[in-house]
Scaffold this active site. Structure first.
Site, PDB file in Angstrom:
ATOM      1  CE  LYS A  50      -0.360   7.876  -0.225  1.00  0.00           C
ATOM      2  NZ  LYS A  50      -0.610   7.238   1.080  1.00  0.00           N
TER       3      LYS A  50
ATOM      4  CE  LYS B  33       1.771  -1.924   6.049  1.00  0.00           C
ATOM      5  NZ  LYS B  33       1.746  -1.246   4.725  1.00  0.00           N
TER       6      LYS B  33
ATOM      7  CG  ASN C 191       5.671   7.786   3.993  1.00  0.00           C
ATOM      8  OD1 ASN C 191       4.592   8.311   4.290  1.00  0.00           O
ATOM      9  ND2 ASN C 191       5.978   6.525   4.317  1.00  0.00           N
TER      10      ASN C 191
ATOM     11  CG  ASN D  13       2.867   0.911   8.293  1.00  0.00           C
ATOM     12  OD1 ASN D  13       3.523   1.550   7.467  1.00  0.00           O
ATOM     13  ND2 ASN D  13       1.560   1.075   8.439  1.00  0.00           N
TER      14      ASN D  13
ATOM     15  CB  SER E 232       0.150   5.194   9.056  1.00  0.00           C
ATOM     16  OG  SER E 232       0.780   6.389   8.637  1.00  0.00           O
TER      17      SER E 232
ATOM     18  CG  ASN F 172       3.700   9.431   8.298  1.00  0.00           C
ATOM     19  OD1 ASN F 172       4.609   9.893   8.985  1.00  0.00           O
ATOM     20  ND2 ASN F 172       3.890   8.521   7.365  1.00  0.00           N
ATOM     21  CB  THR F 173      -2.813   9.405  10.768  1.00  0.00           C
ATOM     22  OG1 THR F 173      -2.852   9.436   9.340  1.00  0.00           O
ATOM     23  CG2 THR F 173      -4.151   9.893  11.305  1.00  0.00           C
TER      24      THR F 173
ATOM     25  CG  ASN G 101      -2.431   1.693   7.875  1.00  0.00           C
ATOM     26  OD1 ASN G 101      -1.784   1.609   8.923  1.00  0.00           O
ATOM     27  ND2 ASN G 101      -1.956   2.289   6.795  1.00  0.00           N
TER      28      ASN G 101
ATOM     29  CG  PHE H   9      -3.789   7.801   6.010  1.00  0.00           C
ATOM     30  CD1 PHE H   9      -2.708   6.969   5.767  1.00  0.00           C
ATOM     31  CD2 PHE H   9      -4.627   7.484   7.066  1.00  0.00           C
ATOM     32  CE1 PHE H   9      -2.458   5.858   6.557  1.00  0.00           C
ATOM     33  CE2 PHE H   9      -4.394   6.366   7.865  1.00  0.00           C
ATOM     34  CZ  PHE H   9      -3.305   5.553   7.621  1.00  0.00           C
TER      35      PHE H   9
ATOM     36  CE1 TYR I 246       6.737   3.582  -2.495  1.00  0.00           C
ATOM     37  CE2 TYR I 246       4.931   3.338  -0.965  1.00  0.00           C
ATOM     38  CZ  TYR I 246       5.682   4.114  -1.819  1.00  0.00           C
ATOM     39  OH  TYR I 246       5.342   5.430  -2.022  1.00  0.00           O
TER      40      TYR I 246
ATOM     41  CB  ALA J 264      -0.905  -0.009   1.226  1.00  0.00           C
ATOM     42  N   GLY J 265       0.305   2.318  -0.539  1.00  0.00           N
ATOM     43  CA  GLY J 265       0.982   3.602  -0.536  1.00  0.00           C
ATOM     44  C   GLY J 265       1.539   4.012  -1.866  1.00  0.00           C
ATOM     45  CG  LEU J 266       4.405   2.647  -5.497  1.00  0.00           C
ATOM     46  CD1 LEU J 266       5.424   1.525  -5.617  1.00  0.00           C
ATOM     47  CD2 LEU J 266       3.928   3.056  -6.872  1.00  0.00           C
TER      48      LEU J 266
END
Length: 361
Positions: free
Chosen positions: A70, A222, A115, A251, A180, A182-183, A177, A119, A322, A66-68
């Protein structure tokens, strides 16, 4: 050719600009009549790599993390590279722009990425439109789901359920998820008690959706690589007890141990080669904790067939890449598939499922 020609040009660009350019090329390639099917035939994995999990056929254990992609703009092109499955997202119920740029960084000396995307995605409605427009499903497409940034954790379950409701008819699996970095506050959802409740709620929603289209979709969770060992054990136990169908380990990490790049101080999640050993060790531990009864997807630092083989032997049934695609290019998938087939033949193993977990038993 990628390392000699394309990569030097792409690496002159800002990392996110290069990402969008590459996605744009793949999106355009996805629309060329007949090309994705022809390319898939050329890159077709060896039969020994095929297996069935969750009632779904996987021609290869190698998947796209995931992430590439989105927003699922280039599913046919990615499948044509030889992937056995694709994970799109993370998607949230409502569109959101993510964090401010710059938010994606290459650590060249470490063959890694950092990164802090946050999201960024076009929302569940847009993802449904793209997936429903696919004329064929070249490989299983999993949907990674999360909460919107402005949704408090006490209301987070509602966001995950909205994603399931919106995408049940176009997803082949859901990935919860909660890991992450980043949230803000998201990783707190990994705590065992709350995680079990969230998983059960998602499973119930998936079962409700099955009443309408008769598809029983697997639900995976995840986890982050930064949990204390006791917390990791508790979270794995909660996921299994709640009835989830699989784990994704792991992750990105907040650790910066052993890095050489001057970019190491950037905030965000680290991925790539520095995670190779750590994620493999966590796969092995998850396999041990579950007694090999819960399929595991191994992610983190897979750059070579030997890296992939080690994760399979540690207990992963499937794998995802990824960061290595950024450094090695699209030929990576075919090289991994060929290399894994050669390693299986060397060891006299008839099918990839035969080596899963042999180093963890």
């Amino acid at each position: 050719m990628y390392r000699r020609l394309a990569r030097p040009l792409l690496f002159r660009l800002d990392a996110e600009d290069a990402h969008h350019l590459t996605l744009g090329v793949l999106e355009a390639a996805s629309k060329v009549p007949g090309w994705p099917a022809l390319a898939r035939a050329v890159a077709s994995p060896a039969p020994a790599l095929g297996q069935t999990l969750f009632g779904q056929p996987f021609a290869s254990p190698i998947g796209l993390a995931a992430g590439l992609d989105k927003n699922a703009v280039a599913v046919p092109a990615f499948a044509a590279l030889g992937f056995g499955f694709l994970e799109v997202g993370t998607v949230t119920p409502r569109p959101q722009p993510g964090n401010a740029r710059p938010r994606l960084f290459r650590l060249l000396e470490d063959e890694a990425l950092i990164n802090r995307m946050g999201f960024n995605n076009a929302g569940a409605g847009a993802l449904h439109a793209r997936l429903s427009a696919l004329s064929t499903r070249p490989a299983p497409v999993w949907v990674n789901i999360g909460r919107n940034k402005d949704t408090p954790n006490e209301e987070a379950a509602g966001d995950y359920l909205k994603c399931v409701q919106a995408l049940h008819d176009v997803a082949d699996a859901f990935v919860i998820n909660v890991s992450s970095p980043n949230t803000p506050g998201l990783r707190a959802l990994q705590a065992a008690d709350g995680l079990g409740e969230l998983v059960r709620a998602v499973l119930q929603e998936v079962e409700r959706g099955r009443v309408h289209n008769l598809r029983r979709l697997p639900v995976l969770v995840k986890l982050a690589p930064d949990l204390h060992p006791a917390d990791f054990e508790a979270s794995v136990g909660a996921v299994q007890a709640a009835g989830a169908h699989g784990l994704i380990v792991s992750n990105t990490t907040l650790s910066r141990d052993g890095l050489f790049s001057g970019r190491a101080g950037e905030a965000g999640g680290l991925s790539g080669r520095p995670l190779t050993r750590k994620s493999t060790a966590l796969v092995r531990e998850a396999y041990r904790l579950t007694g090999g009864t819960l399929p595991i997807v191994g992610v983190g630092g897979i750059f070579s067939p030997a890296d992939a083989y080690a994760k399979l032997r540690a207990g992963a049934s499937l794998l995802e890449v990824y960061s290595a695609l950024v450094y090695e290019g699209p030929g990576l998938v075919r090289r991994l598939n060929r290399g894994l087939a050669d390693l299986l033949a060397r060891d006299g193993v008839q099918n990839v499922a035969g080596i899963v977990g042999v180093d963890a038993r």
